[in-house]
Design a protein around this motif. Sequence first.
Motif, short mmCIF file in Angstrom:
data_model
loop_
_atom_site.label_atom_id
_atom_site.label_comp_id
_atom_site.label_asym_id
_atom_site.label_seq_id
_atom_site.Cartn_x
_atom_site.Cartn_y
_atom_site.Cartn_z
N UNK A 60 0.82 -1.22 0.00
CA UNK A 60 0.00 0.00 0.00
C UNK A 60 0.85 1.26 0.00
N UNK A 61 2.06 1.17 0.55
CA UNK A 61 2.94 2.34 0.63
C UNK A 61 3.81 2.53 -0.61
N UNK A 62 3.89 1.50 -1.43
CA UNK A 62 4.81 1.55 -2.56
C UNK A 62 4.21 2.30 -3.75
N UNK A 63 5.00 3.19 -4.32
CA UNK A 63 4.58 3.94 -5.51
C UNK A 63 5.53 3.59 -6.65
N UNK A 64 5.07 3.80 -7.85
CA UNK A 64 5.90 3.51 -9.02
C UNK A 64 6.60 4.77 -9.49
N UNK A 65 7.77 4.60 -10.10
CA UNK A 65 8.49 5.75 -10.64
C UNK A 65 8.13 5.92 -12.10
N UNK A 66 8.86 6.81 -12.78
CA UNK A 66 8.53 7.12 -14.18
C UNK A 66 8.62 5.91 -15.09
N UNK A 67 9.42 4.90 -14.71
CA UNK A 67 9.57 3.70 -15.54
C UNK A 67 8.56 2.63 -15.19
N UNK A 68 7.74 2.88 -14.15
CA UNK A 68 6.74 1.90 -13.75
C UNK A 68 7.25 0.90 -12.73
N UNK A 69 8.46 1.08 -12.25
CA UNK A 69 9.05 0.15 -11.28
C UNK A 69 8.77 0.59 -9.86
N UNK A 70 8.58 -0.38 -8.99
CA UNK A 70 8.40 -0.11 -7.57
C UNK A 70 9.75 -0.18 -6.86
N UNK A 71 9.78 0.35 -5.64
CA UNK A 71 11.04 0.42 -4.89
C UNK A 71 11.69 -0.94 -4.76
#
Length: 334
Positions: A60-71
């Motif tokens: 729930x805390x994870x967001x995606x970056x510009x490439x669509x990858x999560x942390x």
Amino acid sequence: MELDLRNKGKIPVSQHPDFSVQGYQVIRELARNHEAGRIVYLAYNCQSQQPVVIKEFSIDHETTDWSGSKTYEREIALLQQLEHPRIPRYINSFATAENFYLVQEYKQARSLKTKCSFSATEIKQIAISLLEILVYLQQQVDPIIHRDIKPENILVDEQLNAYLVDFGLARRQSTKIALTTLSTGTPGFIPPEEQFGYALTQASDLYSVGATLICLLTNTHTVKISDSSLQFPKLAPHLHPGFRSWLLTMVQPNGKDRYPNAAVALTALKSIPVTGKASILEVLMAAIKLKKRTAMFALAVMGMGAVAITTLVFSQPGGATQQLEESQSLIDFQ
């Protein structure tokens, strides 16, 4: 982190996640980051009986970056490409309905957050060990910038070998950094160029290393140095001026005024004494490197009278050598 497996069977299962299906038994919690929704556990592999570290990511805390990858996807991708004895290696990963888990090698070492009492000589040894890891990361075809170097992310064993952990914010130097991840490190350890959204270089991690070492040298807790004004406490007066100069070069606000990379910083550090007084030439050279305005002062002193007279003046108790060192200390900490 001292490992004790003797009581593993006495820990109520209800206190920790049940990873028996995945083949792991949690021993205890090592760390927790409430804001990021992450927990780190010490566990052991049920089959091999070897200790491991399990890092929990709240989906729930994870967001995606510009490439669509999560942390956690980025961290795994990097760890799988690294092979260094002082970077805990990637072992496994798995997911549940609510969380994602990363399994890494366990190192018999304590976080610098838990112990802040080291001698200056020991701190230099830790610095050398840490810089050796950065040299490895920066020698990759596409250099890796860790972006979150601080006492909490550095482990040190009994032999003062440093281990670098938590590559959640790490990036390849050529990789575009999303706006949402700018300045997501710890205040006080983030290099100014990252705070203002400028491109990161191999000198960026050096700033964080310098801030970490200053914390250790001044026995300052991380939260007390987490200040955007970057007003570090005064360094101990017994430190060699060359070592103070090296440290302050590491944390120069302008990245171009720092050492260009870890290899250069490491080479410079190895030959510098940690404590003691410097010769007049060393004091002048340190002044020239640190402050441009000191150059004129240095040239004026170097243009003094004959060698015999100069020697006499500098040899007197409380004479010019002491005054110059005191002047340098004032300059360094203004």
